[in-house]
Design a protein around this motif. Sequence first.
Motif, PDB file in Angstrom:
ATOM      1  N   UNK A  18     -16.002  19.363 -18.835  1.00  0.00           N
ATOM      2  CA  UNK A  18     -16.586  19.980 -20.027  1.00  0.00           C
ATOM      3  C   UNK A  18     -16.773  18.861 -21.047  1.00  0.00           C
ATOM      4  N   UNK A  19     -18.007  18.456 -21.246  1.00  0.00           N
ATOM      5  CA  UNK A  19     -18.281  17.301 -22.093  1.00  0.00           C
ATOM      6  C   UNK A  19     -18.632  17.658 -23.519  1.00  0.00           C
ATOM      7  N   UNK A  20     -18.906  16.606 -24.300  1.00  0.00           N
ATOM      8  CA  UNK A  20     -19.331  16.711 -25.691  1.00  0.00           C
ATOM      9  C   UNK A  20     -18.289  17.405 -26.567  1.00  0.00           C
ATOM     10  N   UNK A  21     -17.026  17.116 -26.294  1.00  0.00           N
ATOM     11  CA  UNK A  21     -15.945  17.656 -27.119  1.00  0.00           C
ATOM     12  C   UNK A  21     -15.981  16.970 -28.475  1.00  0.00           C
TER      13      UNK A  21
ATOM     14  N   UNK B 124     -14.636  22.155 -30.700  1.00  0.00           N
ATOM     15  CA  UNK B 124     -16.056  22.469 -30.809  1.00  0.00           C
ATOM     16  C   UNK B 124     -16.797  21.696 -29.719  1.00  0.00           C
ATOM     17  N   UNK B 125     -17.763  22.334 -29.104  1.00  0.00           N
ATOM     18  CA  UNK B 125     -18.590  21.679 -28.094  1.00  0.00           C
ATOM     19  C   UNK B 125     -19.946  21.385 -28.725  1.00  0.00           C
TER      20      UNK B 125
ATOM     21  N   UNK C 280     -20.221  27.084 -29.641  1.00  0.00           N
ATOM     22  CA  UNK C 280     -19.170  27.368 -28.674  1.00  0.00           C
ATOM     23  C   UNK C 280     -17.930  26.543 -28.984  1.00  0.00           C
ATOM     24  N   UNK C 281     -16.782  27.173 -28.787  1.00  0.00           N
ATOM     25  CA  UNK C 281     -15.485  26.521 -28.922  1.00  0.00           C
ATOM     26  C   UNK C 281     -14.724  26.766 -27.626  1.00  0.00           C
ATOM     27  N   UNK C 282     -14.042  25.756 -27.116  1.00  0.00           N
ATOM     28  CA  UNK C 282     -13.229  25.944 -25.925  1.00  0.00           C
ATOM     29  C   UNK C 282     -11.754  25.811 -26.285  1.00  0.00           C
TER      30      UNK C 282
ATOM     31  N   UNK D 254     -22.488  24.200 -35.717  1.00  0.00           N
ATOM     32  CA  UNK D 254     -21.098  24.615 -35.911  1.00  0.00           C
ATOM     33  C   UNK D 254     -20.203  23.404 -35.699  1.00  0.00           C
ATOM     34  N   UNK D 255     -19.336  23.105 -36.655  1.00  0.00           N
ATOM     35  CA  UNK D 255     -18.415  21.983 -36.499  1.00  0.00           C
ATOM     36  C   UNK D 255     -17.365  22.050 -37.596  1.00  0.00           C
TER      37      UNK D 255
END
Length: 275
Positions: free
Chosen positions: A186-189, A202-203, A208-210, A240-241
């Motif tokens: 799961x990239x772009x964290x 945040x992705x 989206x948030x993981x 979103x961030x």
Amino acid sequence: MRLAFLVPVATVALFVGSCDTGDGAVENRRGMSGQTAARVEPLTVRVVETLPHDPTAFTQGLEMAHGKLYESTGLPGRSTIRTGRPGAPPAQRTELPEELFAEGITVMGPTLWQLTWQNGVAIERDAGTLEELRRVPYEGEGWGVCHQRHRDRLVTSDGTSRLVFRDTRTLEKRGEVAVTARGKPVGRLNELECVGDIVYANVWPTDRIVRIDAGSGEVTGDIAVPALLSDAERRHADVLNGIAAVPGTEQFLLTGKWWPKMFRVSFVSAAAGKG
């Protein structure tokens, strides 16, 4: 400069059949036999309260501590560190030198760390006055950071699928973990929030948030954030961030880059969110 306008949540796949690997590719998970992975719980957001937010703030880091909200904002010549009451104008604000692009922050008792994106330094500050205390060399890109107090270590992201663990004093690497959902990276964290052994990320550049188990790196929850801004507001906003746990509750503050609003929310199951 990591400028990207909001991706509609409907276009962002939950972890059902595909997963972002961090290089823009999307891989299918079919045929992955014999591999055990954590169940990924689909979640959504329930808004508890809507608060004002500075629409000129290019939010890079958000954290609640000492009864105050700390926020780091980016862009060269516009980067700041600020603190105050959520929903109110900052009670304190410090501007960074023009050449620095500020990123994530985390508060550690009397001090805090503020990362920079590609400037090769992290800044330690007095958490009360926001005064710069020192700069520490920082290898690679700085994106998000949070503090696991019970383990006394920092967790950092650099836009890849890795979380790096660092010494709280020197920022030297002490280990890392690959973040995966059902075995796929799961990239772009991006911006991070530590809550015990859980890291919320945040992705970028999605809604989206993981939810990540920091010990294993496995994603245990995928939070699809619905459209919190109106169409008119979104035209002037970026992604979103910004995620900050509200101490003593199971709620969080969410905002984004150039967002005119901040939201106090709880994370609930996707099924419950439809009810």
